[in-house]
Design a protein around this motif. Structure first.
Motif, PDB file in Angstrom:
ATOM      1  N   GLY A   6       0.824  -1.217   0.000  1.00 32.91           N
ATOM      2  CA  GLY A   6       0.000   0.000   0.000  1.00 32.91           C
ATOM      3  C   GLY A   6       0.853   1.259   0.000  1.00 32.91           C
ATOM      4  N   VAL A   7       1.920   1.266   0.788  1.00 32.15           N
ATOM      5  CA  VAL A   7       2.822   2.421   0.839  1.00 32.15           C
ATOM      6  C   VAL A   7       3.504   2.618  -0.516  1.00 32.15           C
ATOM      7  N   ILE A   8       3.914   1.539  -1.147  1.00 37.66           N
ATOM      8  CA  ILE A   8       4.571   1.618  -2.457  1.00 37.66           C
ATOM      9  C   ILE A   8       3.600   2.158  -3.504  1.00 37.66           C
ATOM     10  N   VAL A   9       2.378   1.653  -3.512  1.00 41.87           N
ATOM     11  CA  VAL A   9       1.375   2.117  -4.478  1.00 41.87           C
ATOM     12  C   VAL A   9       1.076   3.603  -4.272  1.00 41.87           C
ATOM     13  N   CYS A  10       0.903   4.019  -3.023  1.00 38.58           N
ATOM     14  CA  CYS A  10       0.639   5.446  -2.741  1.00 38.58           C
ATOM     15  C   CYS A  10       1.815   6.318  -3.171  1.00 38.58           C
ATOM     16  N   SER A  11       3.015   5.861  -2.865  1.00 37.02           N
ATOM     17  CA  SER A  11       4.206   6.626  -3.241  1.00 37.02           C
ATOM     18  C   SER A  11       4.315   6.759  -4.748  1.00 37.02           C
ATOM     19  N   LEU A  12       4.095   5.670  -5.462  1.00 32.79           N
ATOM     20  CA  LEU A  12       4.163   5.712  -6.924  1.00 32.79           C
ATOM     21  C   LEU A  12       3.089   6.614  -7.511  1.00 32.79           C
ATOM     22  N   SER A  13       1.885   6.554  -6.965  1.00 32.70           N
ATOM     23  CA  SER A  13       0.815   7.404  -7.509  1.00 32.70           C
ATOM     24  C   SER A  13       1.117   8.879  -7.263  1.00 32.70           C
ATOM     25  N   LEU A  14       1.666   9.216  -6.115  1.00 32.00           N
ATOM     26  CA  LEU A  14       2.049  10.610  -5.850  1.00 32.00           C
ATOM     27  C   LEU A  14       3.167  11.048  -6.783  1.00 32.00           C
ATOM     28  N   LEU A  15       4.144  10.181  -6.964  1.00 28.28           N
ATOM     29  CA  LEU A  15       5.265  10.503  -7.844  1.00 28.28           C
ATOM     30  C   LEU A  15       4.794  10.698  -9.278  1.00 28.28           C
ATOM     31  N   LEU A  16       3.974   9.787  -9.769  1.00 26.75           N
ATOM     32  CA  LEU A  16       3.504   9.891 -11.150  1.00 26.75           C
ATOM     33  C   LEU A  16       2.599  11.096 -11.354  1.00 26.75           C
ATOM     34  N   SER A  17       1.760  11.406 -10.391  1.00 31.37           N
ATOM     35  CA  SER A  17       0.887  12.575 -10.557  1.00 31.37           C
ATOM     36  C   SER A  17       1.698  13.852 -10.519  1.00 31.37           C
ATOM     37  N   SER A  18       2.750  13.897  -9.716  1.00 33.96           N
ATOM     38  CA  SER A  18       3.575  15.108  -9.689  1.00 33.96           C
ATOM     39  C   SER A  18       4.366  15.245 -10.982  1.00 33.96           C
ATOM     40  N   CYS A  19       4.798  14.148 -11.581  1.00 35.24           N
ATOM     41  CA  CYS A  19       5.502  14.220 -12.863  1.00 35.24           C
ATOM     42  C   CYS A  19       4.591  14.774 -13.946  1.00 35.24           C
ATOM     43  N   TYR A  20       3.356  14.367 -13.932  1.00 36.66           N
ATOM     44  CA  TYR A  20       2.433  14.840 -14.951  1.00 36.66           C
ATOM     45  C   TYR A  20       2.187  16.337 -14.813  1.00 36.66           C
ATOM     46  N   THR A  21       2.019  16.801 -13.605  1.00 33.82           N
ATOM     47  CA  THR A  21       1.710  18.213 -13.432  1.00 33.82           C
ATOM     48  C   THR A  21       2.920  19.101 -13.679  1.00 33.82           C
ATOM     49  N   LEU A  22       4.110  18.556 -13.649  1.00 32.69           N
ATOM     50  CA  LEU A  22       5.291  19.377 -13.902  1.00 32.69           C
ATOM     51  C   LEU A  22       5.392  19.812 -15.355  1.00 32.69           C
ATOM     52  N   ARG A  23       4.722  19.117 -16.253  1.00 35.58           N
ATOM     53  CA  ARG A  23       4.832  19.428 -17.672  1.00 35.58           C
ATOM     54  C   ARG A  23       4.506  20.890 -17.964  1.00 35.58           C
ATOM     55  N   ASN A  24       3.452  21.429 -17.388  1.00 29.43           N
ATOM     56  CA  ASN A  24       3.046  22.809 -17.645  1.00 29.43           C
ATOM     57  C   ASN A  24       3.329  23.727 -16.467  1.00 29.43           C
ATOM     58  N   ALA A  25       4.167  23.302 -15.549  1.00 33.79           N
ATOM     59  CA  ALA A  25       4.374  24.044 -14.317  1.00 33.79           C
ATOM     60  C   ALA A  25       4.878  25.462 -14.546  1.00 33.79           C
ATOM     61  N   SER A  26       5.655  25.690 -15.580  1.00 32.51           N
ATOM     62  CA  SER A  26       6.238  27.002 -15.789  1.00 32.51           C
ATOM     63  C   SER A  26       5.451  27.879 -16.751  1.00 32.51           C
ATOM     64  N   ILE A  27       4.365  27.389 -17.279  1.00 31.04           N
ATOM     65  CA  ILE A  27       3.546  28.197 -18.180  1.00 31.04           C
ATOM     66  C   ILE A  27       2.559  28.976 -17.318  1.00 31.04           C
ATOM     67  N   PRO A  28       2.652  30.287 -17.306  1.00 33.30           N
ATOM     68  CA  PRO A  28       1.720  31.078 -16.500  1.00 33.30           C
ATOM     69  C   PRO A  28       0.273  30.785 -16.898  1.00 33.30           C
ATOM     70  N   ALA A  29      -0.610  30.818 -15.925  1.00 28.84           N
ATOM     71  CA  ALA A  29      -2.013  30.462 -16.153  1.00 28.84           C
ATOM     72  C   ALA A  29      -2.676  31.337 -17.208  1.00 28.84           C
ATOM     73  N   ASP A  30      -2.274  32.614 -17.295  1.00 24.81           N
ATOM     74  CA  ASP A  30      -2.932  33.501 -18.257  1.00 24.81           C
ATOM     75  C   ASP A  30      -2.318  33.428 -19.665  1.00 24.81           C
ATOM     76  N   MET A  31      -1.265  32.624 -19.846  1.00 19.16           N
ATOM     77  CA  MET A  31      -0.695  32.438 -21.186  1.00 19.16           C
ATOM     78  C   MET A  31      -1.467  31.322 -21.877  1.00 19.16           C
ATOM     79  N   LYS A  32      -2.180  31.693 -22.926  1.00 13.98           N
ATOM     80  CA  LYS A  32      -3.014  30.724 -23.633  1.00 13.98           C
ATOM     81  C   LYS A  32      -2.641  30.580 -25.109  1.00 13.98           C
ATOM     82  N   THR A  33      -2.067  31.623 -25.703  1.00  9.11           N
ATOM     83  CA  THR A  33      -1.733  31.593 -27.125  1.00  9.11           C
ATOM     84  C   THR A  33      -0.266  31.915 -27.341  1.00  9.11           C
ATOM     85  N   LEU A  34       0.279  31.354 -28.398  1.00  6.62           N
ATOM     86  CA  LEU A  34       1.684  31.551 -28.744  1.00  6.62           C
ATOM     87  C   LEU A  34       1.792  31.743 -30.247  1.00  6.62           C
ATOM     88  N   ASP A  35       2.480  32.787 -30.643  1.00  4.92           N
ATOM     89  CA  ASP A  35       2.755  33.044 -32.057  1.00  4.92           C
ATOM     90  C   ASP A  35       4.150  32.497 -32.365  1.00  4.92           C
TER      91      ASP A  35
END
Length: 174
Positions: A6-35
């Motif tokens: 259970g501890v391993i599964v919880c740790s892996l799920s936290l790790l994987l969810s944090s990896c996914y959210t890091l993808r757009n971590a540096s894009i400011p929320a109000d930046m929506k379009t790019l030329d």
């Protein structure tokens, strides 16, 4: 045993969810379009389709790896512009053929250099303004034999690496 599992599964799920959210971590929320402007080939040695392939490769990477919409609108939230400033082929290893015969290149290196300017047009805070940059990106690929049959594959490999570097610089603070 179940507790350890259970501890391993919880740790892996936290790790994987944090990896996914890091993808757009540096894009400011109000930046929506790019030329993404066309990257003209200003290198001394010009390959006919390099500008088009590079520009489209950069757009594809942004579409596939971010939530940003590509816009040709002058009022886009951010702008990526630049040019291809270097395309060189140079020997990286020399092979001796025989006595009194000039050595030949055993392997060569194709190097591409791109100058990139990223401007966050709607930046409101000093932290947002720090996202702006004007930088040169270079990458290369070694090859053996005649470049003719390999050139397009080499260009694709190198431009993939450069577009990844540009994406990371602009949106991931790598």
């Amino acid at each position: 045993m179940k507790r350890v599992f259970g501890v391993i599964v919880c740790s892996l799920s936290l790790l994987l969810s944090s990896c996914y959210t890091l993808r757009n971590a540096s894009i400011p929320a109000d930046m929506k379009t790019l030329d993404v402007q066309f990257f003209e080939n200003n290198a001394p040695l010009v390959v006919a389709n390099l500008s088009q392939n590079f520009t489209e490769g950069l757009k594809t990477r942004i579409r596939n790896q971010s939530r940003l919409s590509i816009s040709r609108n002058a009022e886009a939230d951010a702008t990526l512009s630049g040019s291809i400033i270097g395309y060189t082929i140079a020997p990286v290893s020399i092979q001796a053929v025989a006595n009194n015969v000039a050595p030949i290149a055993d392997a060569n290196r194709l190097t591409i250099t791109v100058r990139v300017k990223f401007v966050y047009n709607t930046a409101k805070t000093p932290a947002d303004k720090k996202l702006n940059f004007d930088q040169t990106f270079t990458n290369y690929q070694d090859y053996k034999g005649d470049i003719g049959a390999q050139e397009q594959n080499l260009i694709k490999t190198i431009t993939d690496k450069i577009t990844e570097d540009i994406f990371n610089k602009a949106f991931s603070n790598w």
